[in-house]
Scaffold this motif. Structure first.
Motif, PDB file in Angstrom:
ATOM      1  N   GLU A   1      61.203 104.353   0.826  1.00  0.00           N
ATOM      2  CA  GLU A   1      62.605 104.157   1.079  1.00  0.00           C
ATOM      3  C   GLU A   1      62.914 102.733   0.662  1.00  0.00           C
ATOM      4  OE1 GLU A   1      63.289 104.481   5.363  1.00  0.00           O
ATOM      5  OE2 GLU A   1      62.749 106.652   5.186  1.00  0.00           O
ATOM      6  N   ARG A   2      61.907 101.829   0.760  1.00  0.00           N
ATOM      7  CA  ARG A   2      62.331 100.215   0.570  1.00  0.00           C
ATOM      8  C   ARG A   2      62.504 100.254  -0.975  1.00  0.00           C
ATOM      9  NH1 ARG A   2      59.833  95.834   4.358  1.00  0.00           N
ATOM     10  NH2 ARG A   2      60.514  96.385   6.268  1.00  0.00           N
ATOM     11  N   THR A   3      61.596 101.082  -1.798  1.00  0.00           N
ATOM     12  CA  THR A   3      61.277 100.663  -3.316  1.00  0.00           C
ATOM     13  C   THR A   3      62.044 101.958  -3.909  1.00  0.00           C
ATOM     14  OG1 THR A   3      59.556 102.254  -3.339  1.00  0.00           O
ATOM     15  CG2 THR A   3      59.099  99.933  -3.290  1.00  0.00           C
ATOM     16  N   ASN A   4      63.028 102.724  -3.307  1.00  0.00           N
ATOM     17  CA  ASN A   4      63.897 103.673  -3.730  1.00  0.00           C
ATOM     18  C   ASN A   4      62.847 104.876  -4.654  1.00  0.00           C
ATOM     19  OD1 ASN A   4      66.465 102.627  -2.702  1.00  0.00           O
ATOM     20  ND2 ASN A   4      66.342 101.064  -4.452  1.00  0.00           N
ATOM     21  N   GLY A   5      61.798 104.846  -4.077  1.00  0.00           N
ATOM     22  CA  GLY A   5      60.968 105.763  -4.886  1.00  0.00           C
ATOM     23  C   GLY A   5      60.083 105.567  -5.738  1.00  0.00           C
ATOM     24  N   GLU A   6      60.226 104.275  -6.146  1.00  0.00           N
ATOM     25  CA  GLU A   6      59.437 103.566  -7.150  1.00  0.00           C
ATOM     26  C   GLU A   6      57.783 103.673  -6.921  1.00  0.00           C
ATOM     27  OE1 GLU A   6      59.954 102.226 -10.457  1.00  0.00           O
ATOM     28  OE2 GLU A   6      61.610 103.483 -10.143  1.00  0.00           O
ATOM     29  N   ILE A   7      57.671 103.338  -5.486  1.00  0.00           N
ATOM     30  CA  ILE A   7      56.073 103.348  -4.880  1.00  0.00           C
ATOM     31  C   ILE A   7      56.098 104.568  -4.075  1.00  0.00           C
ATOM     32  CG2 ILE A   7      54.600 101.799  -3.932  1.00  0.00           C
ATOM     33  CD1 ILE A   7      55.797  99.432  -5.106  1.00  0.00           C
ATOM     34  N   THR A   8      55.215 105.365  -4.291  1.00  0.00           N
ATOM     35  CA  THR A   8      55.016 106.108  -3.335  1.00  0.00           C
ATOM     36  C   THR A   8      53.305 106.237  -3.065  1.00  0.00           C
ATOM     37  OG1 THR A   8      54.477 107.709  -4.766  1.00  0.00           O
ATOM     38  CG2 THR A   8      56.546 107.833  -3.986  1.00  0.00           C
ATOM     39  N   LEU A   9      52.965 105.902  -1.733  1.00  0.00           N
ATOM     40  CA  LEU A   9      51.751 105.757  -1.323  1.00  0.00           C
ATOM     41  C   LEU A   9      51.163 107.384  -0.898  1.00  0.00           C
ATOM     42  CD1 LEU A   9      51.628 102.831   1.216  1.00  0.00           C
ATOM     43  CD2 LEU A   9      50.956 102.702  -1.297  1.00  0.00           C
ATOM     44  N   THR A  10      50.027 107.413  -1.321  1.00  0.00           N
ATOM     45  CA  THR A  10      49.378 108.869  -0.798  1.00  0.00           C
ATOM     46  C   THR A  10      48.643 108.501   0.477  1.00  0.00           C
ATOM     47  OG1 THR A  10      47.563 108.494  -2.351  1.00  0.00           O
ATOM     48  CG2 THR A  10      49.357 109.759  -3.308  1.00  0.00           C
ATOM     49  N   PHE A  11      48.279 109.534   1.114  1.00  0.00           N
ATOM     50  CA  PHE A  11      47.806 109.195   2.401  1.00  0.00           C
ATOM     51  C   PHE A  11      46.106 108.880   1.619  1.00  0.00           C
ATOM     52  CE2 PHE A  11      50.611 112.183   4.308  1.00  0.00           C
ATOM     53  CZ  PHE A  11      51.333 111.158   5.022  1.00  0.00           C
ATOM     54  N   GLY A  12      45.537 109.384   0.764  1.00  0.00           N
ATOM     55  CA  GLY A  12      44.314 109.376   0.048  1.00  0.00           C
ATOM     56  C   GLY A  12      44.139 107.531  -0.385  1.00  0.00           C
ATOM     57  N   ALA A  13      45.178 107.178  -0.650  1.00  0.00           N
ATOM     58  CA  ALA A  13      45.285 105.802  -0.911  1.00  0.00           C
ATOM     59  C   ALA A  13      45.381 104.821   0.486  1.00  0.00           C
ATOM     60  CB  ALA A  13      46.312 105.164  -1.953  1.00  0.00           C
ATOM     61  N   LEU A  14      46.458 105.102   1.020  1.00  0.00           N
ATOM     62  CA  LEU A  14      46.587 104.451   2.368  1.00  0.00           C
ATOM     63  C   LEU A  14      45.431 104.431   3.369  1.00  0.00           C
ATOM     64  CD1 LEU A  14      48.690 102.954   4.210  1.00  0.00           C
ATOM     65  CD2 LEU A  14      49.400 105.087   5.037  1.00  0.00           C
ATOM     66  N   TYR A  15      44.824 105.434   3.801  1.00  0.00           N
ATOM     67  CA  TYR A  15      44.011 105.373   4.995  1.00  0.00           C
ATOM     68  C   TYR A  15      42.670 104.739   4.765  1.00  0.00           C
ATOM     69  CZ  TYR A  15      47.276 108.451   7.848  1.00  0.00           C
ATOM     70  OH  TYR A  15      48.102 108.622   8.474  1.00  0.00           O
ATOM     71  N   PRO A  16      42.127 105.036   3.528  1.00  0.00           N
ATOM     72  CA  PRO A  16      40.867 104.001   3.122  1.00  0.00           C
ATOM     73  C   PRO A  16      41.380 102.409   3.520  1.00  0.00           C
ATOM     74  CG  PRO A  16      40.880 105.761   1.597  1.00  0.00           C
ATOM     75  CD  PRO A  16      42.317 105.576   2.376  1.00  0.00           C
ATOM     76  N   VAL A  17      42.458 101.921   2.963  1.00  0.00           N
ATOM     77  CA  VAL A  17      42.956 100.538   3.179  1.00  0.00           C
ATOM     78  C   VAL A  17      42.899 100.345   4.556  1.00  0.00           C
ATOM     79  CG1 VAL A  17      44.774  98.929   2.841  1.00  0.00           C
ATOM     80  CG2 VAL A  17      43.895 100.561   0.922  1.00  0.00           C
ATOM     81  N   LEU A  18      43.606 101.342   5.563  1.00  0.00           N
ATOM     82  CA  LEU A  18      43.978 101.159   6.737  1.00  0.00           C
ATOM     83  C   LEU A  18      42.541 100.984   7.550  1.00  0.00           C
ATOM     84  CD1 LEU A  18      46.698 103.303   7.769  1.00  0.00           C
ATOM     85  CD2 LEU A  18      47.160 101.103   7.748  1.00  0.00           C
ATOM     86  N   HIS A  19      41.577 101.707   7.178  1.00  0.00           N
ATOM     87  CA  HIS A  19      40.347 101.630   7.929  1.00  0.00           C
ATOM     88  C   HIS A  19      39.630 100.476   7.499  1.00  0.00           C
ATOM     89  CE1 HIS A  19      40.535 105.713   9.483  1.00  0.00           C
ATOM     90  NE2 HIS A  19      40.684 106.259   8.420  1.00  0.00           N
ATOM     91  N   LYS A  20      39.756  99.998   6.110  1.00  0.00           N
ATOM     92  CA  LYS A  20      39.143  98.730   5.843  1.00  0.00           C
ATOM     93  C   LYS A  20      39.656  97.235   6.670  1.00  0.00           C
ATOM     94  CE  LYS A  20      37.594  96.373   1.736  1.00  0.00           C
ATOM     95  NZ  LYS A  20      36.134  95.693   2.525  1.00  0.00           N
ATOM     96  N   LEU A  21      40.813  97.322   6.795  1.00  0.00           N
ATOM     97  CA  LEU A  21      41.500  96.514   7.390  1.00  0.00           C
ATOM     98  C   LEU A  21      41.126  96.267   8.938  1.00  0.00           C
ATOM     99  CD1 LEU A  21      45.123  96.509   5.868  1.00  0.00           C
ATOM    100  CD2 LEU A  21      43.595  94.752   5.598  1.00  0.00           C
ATOM    101  N   GLU A  22      40.938  97.458   9.489  1.00  0.00           N
ATOM    102  CA  GLU A  22      40.644  97.852  10.707  1.00  0.00           C
ATOM    103  C   GLU A  22      39.048  97.122  10.913  1.00  0.00           C
ATOM    104  OE1 GLU A  22      40.245 101.034  14.631  1.00  0.00           O
ATOM    105  OE2 GLU A  22      40.548 101.680  12.398  1.00  0.00           O
ATOM    106  N   GLN A  23      38.109  97.462  10.174  1.00  0.00           N
ATOM    107  CA  GLN A  23      36.827  96.925  10.011  1.00  0.00           C
ATOM    108  C   GLN A  23      36.701  95.277   9.963  1.00  0.00           C
ATOM    109  OE1 GLN A  23      35.025  99.209   6.739  1.00  0.00           O
ATOM    110  NE2 GLN A  23      34.554 101.007   8.123  1.00  0.00           N
ATOM    111  N   GLU A  24      37.662  94.958   9.029  1.00  0.00           N
ATOM    112  CA  GLU A  24      37.903  93.491   8.679  1.00  0.00           C
ATOM    113  C   GLU A  24      38.443  92.605   9.958  1.00  0.00           C
ATOM    114  OE1 GLU A  24      39.869  93.387   5.120  1.00  0.00           O
ATOM    115  OE2 GLU A  24      38.175  93.382   4.087  1.00  0.00           O
TER     116      GLU A  24
END
Length: 116
Positions: free
Chosen positions: A38-61
């Motif tokens: 929404e914020r990027t008017n569709g210019e950036i779309t995050l897939t779950f396959g890209a997002l969840y590894p980042v969330l897990h890494k941030l949690e581990q850190e």
């Protein structure tokens, strides 16, 4: 206009997630993907396959805390920043802003130079 390249996105995912959580306080995965879209008017779309590894890494850190909650009969995992995560969000956003400024300078045409 073509959507933003995955090449650029990969290096900024942590910063994006940290910034959103710093602003929103608490979010779940789908909510993060929709906010970015929404914020990027569709210019950036995050897939779950890209997002969840980042969330897990941030949690581990130690930058994120997770909390599971049942919503409409399904378990939903919410993410919030730790104090360390909040400090890292500020740092990462500042670093990225400096990078963007430097890139804008680099990409400006230079006066008086001729190629050839």
């Amino acid at each position: 206009m073509e959507a933003t390249s995955n090449e650029f996105l990969r290096g900024t995912l942590k910063t994006i997630v940290l910034k959103l959580l710093a602003e929103q306080g608490r979010m779940y995965g789908y909510e993060i993907t929709q906010s970015v879209k929404e914020r990027t008017n569709g210019e950036i779309t995050l897939t779950f396959g890209a997002l969840y590894p980042v969330l897990h890494k941030l949690e581990q850190e130690g930058f994120l805390l997770t909390e599971s909650e049942e919503v409409d009969g399904r378990l939903r995992k919410y993410y919030t920043l730790t104090p360390s995560g909040s400090a890292t969000a500020i740092q990462k956003v500042s670093e990225f802003e400096r990078f963007v400024e430097a890139m804008q300078i680099l990409l400006q045409p230079q006066q008086g130079l001729s190629i050839g």
